[in-house]
Design a protein around this motif. Structure first.
Motif, PDB file in Angstrom:
ATOM      1  N   GLN A   1       0.823  -1.223   0.000  1.00 36.16           N
ATOM      2  CA  GLN A   1       0.000   0.000   0.000  1.00 36.16           C
ATOM      3  C   GLN A   1       0.853   1.268   0.000  1.00 36.16           C
ATOM      4  O   GLN A   1       0.486   2.274   0.605  1.00 36.16           O
ATOM      5  CB  GLN A   1      -0.964  -0.005   1.192  1.00 36.16           C
ATOM      6  CG  GLN A   1      -1.933  -1.187   1.196  1.00 36.16           C
ATOM      7  CD  GLN A   1      -2.880  -1.171   2.366  1.00 36.16           C
ATOM      8  OE1 GLN A   1      -3.452  -0.129   2.695  1.00 36.16           O
ATOM      9  NE2 GLN A   1      -3.037  -2.306   3.023  1.00 36.16           N
ATOM     10  N   ASN A   2       1.996   1.181  -0.646  1.00 39.29           N
ATOM     11  CA  ASN A   2       2.865   2.357  -0.719  1.00 39.29           C
ATOM     12  C   ASN A   2       2.297   3.378  -1.704  1.00 39.29           C
ATOM     13  O   ASN A   2       1.378   3.082  -2.474  1.00 39.29           O
ATOM     14  CB  ASN A   2       4.273   1.957  -1.157  1.00 39.29           C
ATOM     15  CG  ASN A   2       4.271   1.132  -2.429  1.00 39.29           C
ATOM     16  OD1 ASN A   2       3.994  -0.069  -2.377  1.00 39.29           O
ATOM     17  ND2 ASN A   2       4.560   1.754  -3.562  1.00 39.29           N
ATOM     18  N   LEU A   3       2.838   4.570  -1.671  1.00 40.40           N
ATOM     19  CA  LEU A   3       2.381   5.638  -2.548  1.00 40.40           C
ATOM     20  C   LEU A   3       2.445   5.169  -3.998  1.00 40.40           C
ATOM     21  O   LEU A   3       3.507   4.771  -4.483  1.00 40.40           O
ATOM     22  CB  LEU A   3       3.260   6.872  -2.342  1.00 40.40           C
ATOM     23  CG  LEU A   3       2.785   8.190  -2.961  1.00 40.40           C
ATOM     24  CD1 LEU A   3       1.451   8.620  -2.361  1.00 40.40           C
ATOM     25  CD2 LEU A   3       3.835   9.274  -2.729  1.00 40.40           C
TER      26      LEU A   3
ATOM     27  N   ILE B   1       9.030   5.055   3.179  1.00 37.58           N
ATOM     28  CA  ILE B   1       8.259   5.906   4.090  1.00 37.58           C
ATOM     29  C   ILE B   1       6.808   5.461   4.186  1.00 37.58           C
ATOM     30  O   ILE B   1       6.203   5.499   5.266  1.00 37.58           O
ATOM     31  CB  ILE B   1       8.346   7.381   3.636  1.00 37.58           C
ATOM     32  CG1 ILE B   1       9.758   7.925   3.866  1.00 37.58           C
ATOM     33  CG2 ILE B   1       7.323   8.250   4.362  1.00 37.58           C
ATOM     34  CD1 ILE B   1      10.040   9.243   3.156  1.00 37.58           C
ATOM     35  N   THR B   2       6.228   5.001   3.079  1.00 35.93           N
ATOM     36  CA  THR B   2       4.787   4.751   3.050  1.00 35.93           C
ATOM     37  C   THR B   2       4.398   3.275   3.070  1.00 35.93           C
ATOM     38  O   THR B   2       3.219   2.960   3.152  1.00 35.93           O
ATOM     39  CB  THR B   2       4.154   5.403   1.806  1.00 35.93           C
ATOM     40  OG1 THR B   2       4.729   4.844   0.612  1.00 35.93           O
ATOM     41  CG2 THR B   2       4.379   6.908   1.819  1.00 35.93           C
TER      42      THR B   2
ATOM     43  N   THR C   1       4.136  11.646   3.180  1.00 32.22           N
ATOM     44  CA  THR C   1       3.267  10.517   2.860  1.00 32.22           C
ATOM     45  C   THR C   1       2.462  10.773   1.588  1.00 32.22           C
ATOM     46  O   THR C   1       1.793   9.869   1.088  1.00 32.22           O
ATOM     47  CB  THR C   1       2.300  10.228   4.017  1.00 32.22           C
ATOM     48  OG1 THR C   1       1.539  11.405   4.297  1.00 32.22           O
ATOM     49  CG2 THR C   1       3.059   9.811   5.269  1.00 32.22           C
ATOM     50  N   THR C   2       2.501  11.984   1.091  1.00 27.91           N
ATOM     51  CA  THR C   2       1.907  12.355  -0.191  1.00 27.91           C
ATOM     52  C   THR C   2       2.993  13.033  -1.021  1.00 27.91           C
ATOM     53  O   THR C   2       4.031  13.433  -0.477  1.00 27.91           O
ATOM     54  CB  THR C   2       0.719  13.314  -0.003  1.00 27.91           C
ATOM     55  OG1 THR C   2       1.181  14.491   0.686  1.00 27.91           O
ATOM     56  CG2 THR C   2      -0.394  12.659   0.812  1.00 27.91           C
ATOM     57  N   PRO C   3       2.804  13.171  -2.348  1.00 30.33           N
ATOM     58  CA  PRO C   3       3.849  13.819  -3.154  1.00 30.33           C
ATOM     59  C   PRO C   3       4.225  15.184  -2.596  1.00 30.33           C
ATOM     60  O   PRO C   3       3.357  16.040  -2.405  1.00 30.33           O
ATOM     61  CB  PRO C   3       3.199  13.917  -4.531  1.00 30.33           C
ATOM     62  CG  PRO C   3       2.243  12.790  -4.576  1.00 30.33           C
ATOM     63  CD  PRO C   3       1.688  12.696  -3.180  1.00 30.33           C
TER      64      PRO C   3
ATOM     65  N   MET D   1      10.845  16.801  13.765  1.00 30.94           N
ATOM     66  CA  MET D   1      10.030  16.687  14.974  1.00 30.94           C
ATOM     67  C   MET D   1       9.681  18.038  15.577  1.00 30.94           C
ATOM     68  O   MET D   1       8.739  18.147  16.372  1.00 30.94           O
ATOM     69  CB  MET D   1      10.746  15.829  16.022  1.00 30.94           C
ATOM     70  CG  MET D   1      10.981  14.393  15.576  1.00 30.94           C
ATOM     71  SD  MET D   1       9.493  13.557  14.957  1.00 30.94           S
ATOM     72  CE  MET D   1       8.465  13.563  16.421  1.00 30.94           C
ATOM     73  N   ALA D   2      10.402  19.094  15.201  1.00 31.92           N
ATOM     74  CA  ALA D   2      10.063  20.429  15.688  1.00 31.92           C
ATOM     75  C   ALA D   2       8.894  21.039  14.930  1.00 31.92           C
ATOM     76  O   ALA D   2       8.268  21.998  15.393  1.00 31.92           O
ATOM     77  CB  ALA D   2      11.278  21.348  15.587  1.00 31.92           C
ATOM     78  N   ASN D   3       8.583  20.478  13.777  1.00 31.62           N
ATOM     79  CA  ASN D   3       7.512  21.022  12.929  1.00 31.62           C
ATOM     80  C   ASN D   3       6.168  20.505  13.425  1.00 31.62           C
ATOM     81  O   ASN D   3       5.767  19.372  13.132  1.00 31.62           O
ATOM     82  CB  ASN D   3       7.751  20.597  11.480  1.00 31.62           C
ATOM     83  CG  ASN D   3       6.759  21.248  10.527  1.00 31.62           C
ATOM     84  OD1 ASN D   3       5.769  21.859  10.939  1.00 31.62           O
ATOM     85  ND2 ASN D   3       7.017  21.114   9.233  1.00 31.62           N
ATOM     86  N   VAL D   4       5.436  21.329  14.160  1.00 33.54           N
ATOM     87  CA  VAL D   4       4.179  20.893  14.785  1.00 33.54           C
ATOM     88  C   VAL D   4       3.053  20.747  13.767  1.00 33.54           C
ATOM     89  O   VAL D   4       1.961  20.299  14.109  1.00 33.54           O
ATOM     90  CB  VAL D   4       3.760  21.865  15.906  1.00 33.54           C
ATOM     91  CG1 VAL D   4       4.794  21.858  17.034  1.00 33.54           C
ATOM     92  CG2 VAL D   4       3.550  23.275  15.367  1.00 33.54           C
ATOM     93  N   ARG D   5       3.318  21.099  12.507  1.00 30.48           N
ATOM     94  CA  ARG D   5       2.313  20.860  11.464  1.00 30.48           C
ATOM     95  C   ARG D   5       2.371  19.439  10.930  1.00 30.48           C
ATOM     96  O   ARG D   5       1.441  18.985  10.263  1.00 30.48           O
ATOM     97  CB  ARG D   5       2.504  21.855  10.312  1.00 30.48           C
ATOM     98  CG  ARG D   5       2.142  23.289  10.666  1.00 30.48           C
ATOM     99  CD  ARG D   5       2.570  24.251   9.583  1.00 30.48           C
ATOM    100  NE  ARG D   5       4.025  24.343   9.502  1.00 30.48           N
ATOM    101  CZ  ARG D   5       4.686  25.095   8.629  1.00 30.48           C
ATOM    102  NH1 ARG D   5       4.030  25.808   7.739  1.00 30.48           N
ATOM    103  NH2 ARG D   5       6.001  25.119   8.640  1.00 30.48           N
ATOM    104  N   ASN D   6       3.456  18.724  11.204  1.00 28.72           N
ATOM    105  CA  ASN D   6       3.567  17.345  10.745  1.00 28.72           C
ATOM    106  C   ASN D   6       2.542  16.467  11.457  1.00 28.72           C
ATOM    107  O   ASN D   6       2.383  16.565  12.682  1.00 28.72           O
ATOM    108  CB  ASN D   6       4.978  16.804  10.994  1.00 28.72           C
ATOM    109  CG  ASN D   6       5.966  17.272   9.948  1.00 28.72           C
ATOM    110  OD1 ASN D   6       5.593  17.585   8.822  1.00 28.72           O
ATOM    111  ND2 ASN D   6       7.249  17.325  10.310  1.00 28.72           N
TER     112      ASN D   6
END
Length: 471
Positions: free
Chosen positions: A47-49, A79-80, A329-331, A381-386
């Motif tokens: 089920q990868n991208l 990754i996916t 996880t997306t392009p 990990m500092a990017n809180v939008r992830n």
């Protein structure tokens, strides 16, 4: 208090994959350890991208002839994927049966080789060696297209014995010569010197063509050969079958698998596990799946001693950090830079430095590589939008009524990142940092507010610790 079932499952997923989120670990624990091992050993739909989605956004990943796009493409897969051992084992074989872009100048051929590792990497070692001997990338890499009946090239035969299966001291120079004779005629169907047949073989007889294997009986030395004490009119398939049933081969393969999946250094207890792996190798007809099952289910592998006993390879670290953060996880523009990060740390996908592959363990870490390792995961990990970071924040907000003391915040973050057990002085330093702002209030937190940013900052510091560099 660390949940020991979660800790054991996290250990398995770090070794047999690239780590897992807490939600994934909880689901795995519910299925049971041995059931998860079997799931890993029998991969189904990854089920990868999908390729069509990737190509819609990345034109450089359409033909995949160039190394940057091909490395980024494989990054998306790692990754996916829902079958992490399939990719982790492909990475293992890529390092052991090493083939590189620098000589081929054709990345699609290398990705085809990675597909071979996916298809055959868990099956019999004899079959894997036979398939890699037919692989066009390997044929060019080790010059077997220049190995002819009347003019032997011993390069592939030598490396097959020395680096791919048995190791120095378990064969003679005469064995190398006989091995080379057996592989004469194993070549490319669209080699440049066959350009006159281009209309049949390829519309591109030169340049970056996607080669295919061809056996030329007229160029094969069909004479009698004596190899590793056996005599016959051997062809390549016979040679790999003889190699695969040697005790030295079983020990070589089992030891390399142990060092990759269990511990960088083999101690007395590790030697006992390797002996069990060797027995599984022979009892199963040389099946790698059975060898790994023995390892993953061993008391040694499950012990505290085996945990955090390996330095993460650069690709492990990068893919694990991205999967934990939930990014790419997306392009996404920048996936090529993710692949380059592993290169900057010393492990360029599809670019092993030599036929020896990479030197692993502590050799992954030097002053320059360590800076790259720390900075990459800390940034993710500092990017809180992830999405993965957001999920950690949600779980923290559900703890202690959403009000966390510095000690509680540090302990919960370390738990959700692993669990990771850090040295006392490391934990104290993290607590002191968190204490600068006092208690953390996540009640009613909003996207990217100061409370969330505090969590991101602490997560980035926690992933910069020595302990996070270990698997």
């Amino acid at each position: 208090m660390i949940n020991q079932d979660i800790a054991l499952m996290a250990h398995l997923m770090r070794r047999a994959g690239f780590g897992a989120t807490r939600d994934e670990l909880e689901g795995a624990v519910a299925r049971g350890y041995e059931a998860v091992v079997e799931d890993l050993l029998y991969p189904t739909d990854p089920q990868n991208l999908p390729d069509d989605i990737i190509r819609r956004y990345h034109t450089e990943q359409a033909e995949l002839r160039l190394s940057d796009g091909a490395a980024a493409y494989w990054m998306y897969r790692m990754i996916t994927t829902r079958c992490p051992l399939e990719e982790k084992l492909a990475l293992f074989w890529h390092g052991l049966l090493a083939t590189g872009y620098v000589k081929l100048n054709q990345a699609r051929a290398l990705l085809n080789q990675i597909d071979t590792f996916r298809r055959n990497g868990l099956d019999s070692f004899s079959n894997l060696l036979a398939e890699i001997s037919r692989d066009p990338a390997m044929i060019i890499w080790l010059d077997n297209h220049d190995n002819h009946k009347d003019a032997n090239n011993e390069n592939y035969g030598r490396e097959l014995l020395e680096l791919f299966s048995m190791g120095i001291g378990n064969y003679t120079e005469q064995d190398v010569k006989e091995c080379a004779r057996a592989f004469t005629g194993w070549t490319l169907g669209n080699a440049e010197y066959m350009a006159m047949r281009a209309s049949r073989d390829s519309i591109w007889p030169y340049s970056r063509i996607a080669w295919h294997f061809e056996y030329r009986e007229e160029d094969h030395d069909d004479g009698e050969k004596t190899f590793l004490g056996e005599t016959g009119r051997f062809n390549g398939e016979d040679i790999v079958a003889i190699i695969a049933r040697q005790e030295s081969t079983a020990r070589f393969v089992s030891t390399r698998l142990f060092q990759y999946f269990a511990a960088d250094e083999v101690d007395e207890d590790g030697e006992k596990v390797i002996e069990e792996m060797i027995r599984s190798y022979f009892d199963s007809g040389q099946e790698i799946r059975s060898v790994l099952r023995t390892l993953f289910n061993s008391d040694y592998f499950k012990s505290q001693k085996a945990r955090f006993a390996r330095v993460k390879g650069p690709v492990e670290l990068v893919v694990g950090g991205v999967r934990l953060a939930g990014s790419y996880t997306t392009p996404t523009q920048g996936i090529d830079q993710v692949a380059r990060q592993a290169l900057y740390m010393g492990q360029g996908l599809l670019q092993p430095p030599s036929v020896e592959g990479w030197h692993e363990g502590l050799e992954w870490v030097d002053s320059g590589a360590l800076v790259e390792r720390v900075n990459f995961v800390a940034h993710e990990m500092a990017n809180v939008r992830n999405p993965g970071v957001k999920r950690i924040i949600e779980r923290l907000a559900a703890e202690d009524g959403g009000v966390l003391s510095p000690e509680s915040l540090v302990d919960h973050c370390l738990d959700l990142l692993g669990p990771i057990i850090v040295a006392d002085d490391t934990r104290t330093a993290l607590i002191n940092y968190a204490a600068h702002e006092g208690d953390l209030f996540l009640t009613g937190h909003q996207s990217e507010d100061e409370a969330e940013k505090r969590v991101g900052e602490l997560l980035s510091l926690a992933t910069a610790t020595r302990e996070f560099q270990l698997a």
